[in-house]
Motif scaffolding. Sequence first.
Motif, mmCIF file in Angstrom:
data_model
loop_
_atom_site.group_PDB
_atom_site.id
_atom_site.type_symbol
_atom_site.label_atom_id
_atom_site.label_comp_id
_atom_site.label_asym_id
_atom_site.label_seq_id
_atom_site.Cartn_x
_atom_site.Cartn_y
_atom_site.Cartn_z
ATOM 1 N N VAL A 132 0.870 -1.172 0.000
ATOM 2 C CA VAL A 132 0.000 0.000 0.000
ATOM 3 C C VAL A 132 0.910 1.226 0.000
ATOM 4 C CG1 VAL A 132 -1.800 1.279 1.222
ATOM 5 C CG2 VAL A 132 -1.814 -1.228 1.259
ATOM 6 N N SER A 133 0.822 2.024 -1.057
ATOM 7 C CA SER A 133 1.779 3.115 -1.210
ATOM 8 C C SER A 133 1.095 4.466 -1.320
ATOM 9 C CB SER A 133 2.639 2.892 -2.450
ATOM 10 O OG SER A 133 3.536 3.970 -2.629
ATOM 11 N N SER A 134 1.540 5.399 -0.494
ATOM 12 C CA SER A 134 1.170 6.799 -0.642
ATOM 13 C C SER A 134 2.106 7.438 -1.658
ATOM 14 C CB SER A 134 1.277 7.508 0.710
ATOM 15 O OG SER A 134 0.439 6.910 1.668
ATOM 16 N N GLY A 135 1.917 8.736 -1.906
ATOM 17 C CA GLY A 135 2.853 9.469 -2.745
ATOM 18 C C GLY A 135 2.305 9.985 -4.055
ATOM 19 N N ALA A 136 1.076 9.590 -4.432
ATOM 20 C CA ALA A 136 0.547 10.015 -5.725
ATOM 21 C C ALA A 136 0.371 11.531 -5.795
ATOM 22 C CB ALA A 136 -0.772 9.313 -6.010
ATOM 23 N N VAL A 137 -0.156 12.124 -4.740
ATOM 24 C CA VAL A 137 -0.360 13.581 -4.752
ATOM 25 C C VAL A 137 0.975 14.304 -4.831
ATOM 26 C CG1 VAL A 137 -1.203 15.557 -3.411
ATOM 27 C CG2 VAL A 137 -2.561 13.447 -3.526
ATOM 28 N N VAL A 144 -0.202 -3.576 -5.764
ATOM 29 C CA VAL A 144 0.194 -2.255 -5.295
ATOM 30 C C VAL A 144 -1.086 -1.446 -5.159
ATOM 31 C CG1 VAL A 144 1.543 -0.183 -5.753
ATOM 32 C CG2 VAL A 144 2.419 -2.427 -6.452
ATOM 33 N N LEU A 145 -1.455 -1.142 -3.916
ATOM 34 C CA LEU A 145 -2.745 -0.512 -3.647
ATOM 35 C C LEU A 145 -2.583 0.936 -3.216
ATOM 36 C CD1 LEU A 145 -2.758 -3.611 -2.064
ATOM 37 C CD2 LEU A 145 -5.178 -3.133 -2.361
ATOM 38 N N ASN A 146 -3.587 1.715 -3.550
ATOM 39 C CA ASN A 146 -3.654 3.097 -3.093
ATOM 40 C C ASN A 146 -5.117 3.499 -3.101
ATOM 41 O OD1 ASN A 146 -3.009 5.668 -2.257
ATOM 42 N ND2 ASN A 146 -1.905 6.253 -4.106
ATOM 43 N N GLU A 147 -5.447 4.469 -2.274
ATOM 44 C CA GLU A 147 -6.791 5.025 -2.362
ATOM 45 C C GLU A 147 -6.894 5.821 -3.654
ATOM 46 O OE1 GLU A 147 -10.050 7.573 0.234
ATOM 47 O OE2 GLU A 147 -8.009 7.343 0.974
ATOM 48 N N ASN A 148 -8.001 5.664 -4.359
ATOM 49 C CA ASN A 148 -8.203 6.367 -5.626
ATOM 50 C C ASN A 148 -8.585 7.815 -5.327
ATOM 51 O OD1 ASN A 148 -8.598 7.070 -8.250
ATOM 52 N ND2 ASN A 148 -10.205 5.574 -8.676
ATOM 53 N N ASP A 149 -7.576 8.601 -4.984
ATOM 54 C CA ASP A 149 -7.809 9.972 -4.526
ATOM 55 C C ASP A 149 -8.510 10.844 -5.551
ATOM 56 O OD1 ASP A 149 -6.634 9.831 -1.917
ATOM 57 O OD2 ASP A 149 -4.674 9.757 -2.865
ATOM 58 N N SER A 150 -8.345 10.539 -6.834
ATOM 59 C CA SER A 150 -8.919 11.415 -7.855
ATOM 60 C C SER A 150 -10.442 11.368 -7.880
ATOM 61 C CB SER A 150 -8.372 11.053 -9.245
ATOM 62 O OG SER A 150 -8.681 9.718 -9.567
ATOM 63 N N ASP A 202 -7.041 7.582 5.725
ATOM 64 C CA ASP A 202 -5.769 7.738 5.020
ATOM 65 C C ASP A 202 -5.294 6.342 4.662
ATOM 66 O OD1 ASP A 202 -4.513 6.668 7.405
ATOM 67 O OD2 ASP A 202 -4.837 8.656 8.253
ATOM 68 N N ASN A 203 -4.089 6.246 4.084
ATOM 69 C CA ASN A 203 -3.606 4.929 3.680
ATOM 70 C C ASN A 203 -3.226 4.034 4.857
ATOM 71 O OD1 ASN A 203 -4.038 4.947 0.965
ATOM 72 N ND2 ASN A 203 -2.004 5.691 0.415
ATOM 73 N N ASP A 204 -3.053 4.600 6.050
ATOM 74 C CA ASP A 204 -2.877 3.748 7.231
ATOM 75 C C ASP A 204 -4.135 2.913 7.445
ATOM 76 O OD1 ASP A 204 -0.312 4.728 7.833
ATOM 77 O OD2 ASP A 204 -1.162 6.432 8.912
ATOM 78 N N GLY A 205 -5.283 3.585 7.421
ATOM 79 C CA GLY A 205 -6.545 2.879 7.580
ATOM 80 C C GLY A 205 -6.808 1.903 6.448
ATOM 81 N N LEU A 206 -6.479 2.306 5.226
ATOM 82 C CA LEU A 206 -6.652 1.426 4.075
ATOM 83 C C LEU A 206 -5.814 0.158 4.234
ATOM 84 C CD1 LEU A 206 -7.500 0.640 1.220
ATOM 85 C CD2 LEU A 206 -5.720 2.162 0.336
ATOM 86 N N SER A 207 -4.559 0.325 4.643
ATOM 87 C CA SER A 207 -3.681 -0.838 4.778
ATOM 88 C C SER A 207 -4.195 -1.794 5.849
ATOM 89 C CB SER A 207 -2.246 -0.395 5.094
ATOM 90 O OG SER A 207 -2.174 0.282 6.335
ATOM 91 N N ALA A 208 -4.747 -1.258 6.934
ATOM 92 C CA ALA A 208 -5.300 -2.115 7.983
ATOM 93 C C ALA A 208 -6.503 -2.896 7.463
ATOM 94 C CB ALA A 208 -5.693 -1.282 9.195
#
Length: 389
Positions: free
Chosen positions: A61-66, A145-151, A175-181
């Motif tokens: 689970v990766s942040s960083g897109a923004v 490789v997962l991320n929240e679809n922020d768009s 946030d992605n902490d919650g998503l990863s859990a």
Amino acid sequence: MPSDLAQPGPRPPLGDSQRIVVKLGTQVVTHDGRSLALGRLMSLVEEMARLRLEGRQILLVSSGAVALGMKQLGLAERPRSLGLRQACAAVGQGHLVALYTSAFAQFGVTAAQVLLTESDLGDRDRALCVRTTLMRLLELRAVPVLNENDSVSIRELVEHRRAQGEETGAPAFGDNDGLSARVAIGVDADLLVLLTDVDGLYTADPRTDHAARRIDVLDAETPRLGGVSAGGTGGMASKLEAARLASRAGVTTVVASGAAPGVLRRLLSGDTVGTCIPPAERRAVRRQRIALAPQSGALVVNDGAVAALEGGRASLLPIGVLAVEGEFREGDVVEIRDGSGRVRGRGLVNYDARACRALLGRHSEEIEDVLGWRGYDALVTRDNLVLGS
């Protein structure tokens, strides 16, 4: 947080963890939330790829897109408006997944992009579809490789309305902490690793309080922490909340520094890296629900299936099923019975009753020919099976 925080004993052993969710925060993916931390990322990708090649299952689970979108669009400061942040995410997500695809490919590992929104895990049927996709990718030896679809995410709107006291009825990751859990819980992971810019949870913010000390083992029900990291939407409080969510579902969580050399390997080797939050219960909530929930039907199995289920880590395949009793939906709890009617166990079924009847006695390779589609090879997978009456 009080300095005399009680710690719940020694760390549980992590070396046997087979299914691992790794979350990389914005401060790990980037330098100061802007430029890409390429060297650090490549080291972490190499670690994850080698663990995958050894036979462990890895989900990232990766942040960083923004942040990457900001760089591509020439923005020096994080946008304040929701629309502009979502535009940055739309630009940055493509660059982020391209990076991981290329990096994992250097080690012969396939990366697979999975973008999720709040409703994907908040709705029962969609959550089952997400689980099916992730499990299938793991079976194919890929790294999701997962991320929240922020768009397209409505999370920030939901949070704003909640802050105004409105009832939204909509779930939010936070946030992605919650998503990863939630992902770790959904795939019955053995271990959740939250990698950030500090080397664990502290009794206070170590950047402002020199008396702060790192906590080696932490009870999941500890009150919220005060230290907050900059750059992403998460902080120490959100990591504790994610760890609490995972712990209640039987998943061990570790919060550690993504900059520490060999951090994943060291964790699995037993080094006291970061902060470990053991599960609150030894038995996962999913298995508790399977064991205690009312059953919606039954699968009657042959002697060979009984022997396979009770003798190892086998799943219940269609070829081992003699009959289907009752009417049930995909994801319902069903009993597993032998030919004499004795209950041998129960589990979450991967297909509805109609599909199970159509698959009676069939080989897994025939599922798509019979149904026109194929989800799982098994009617009940081993990780969703509880043996005993």
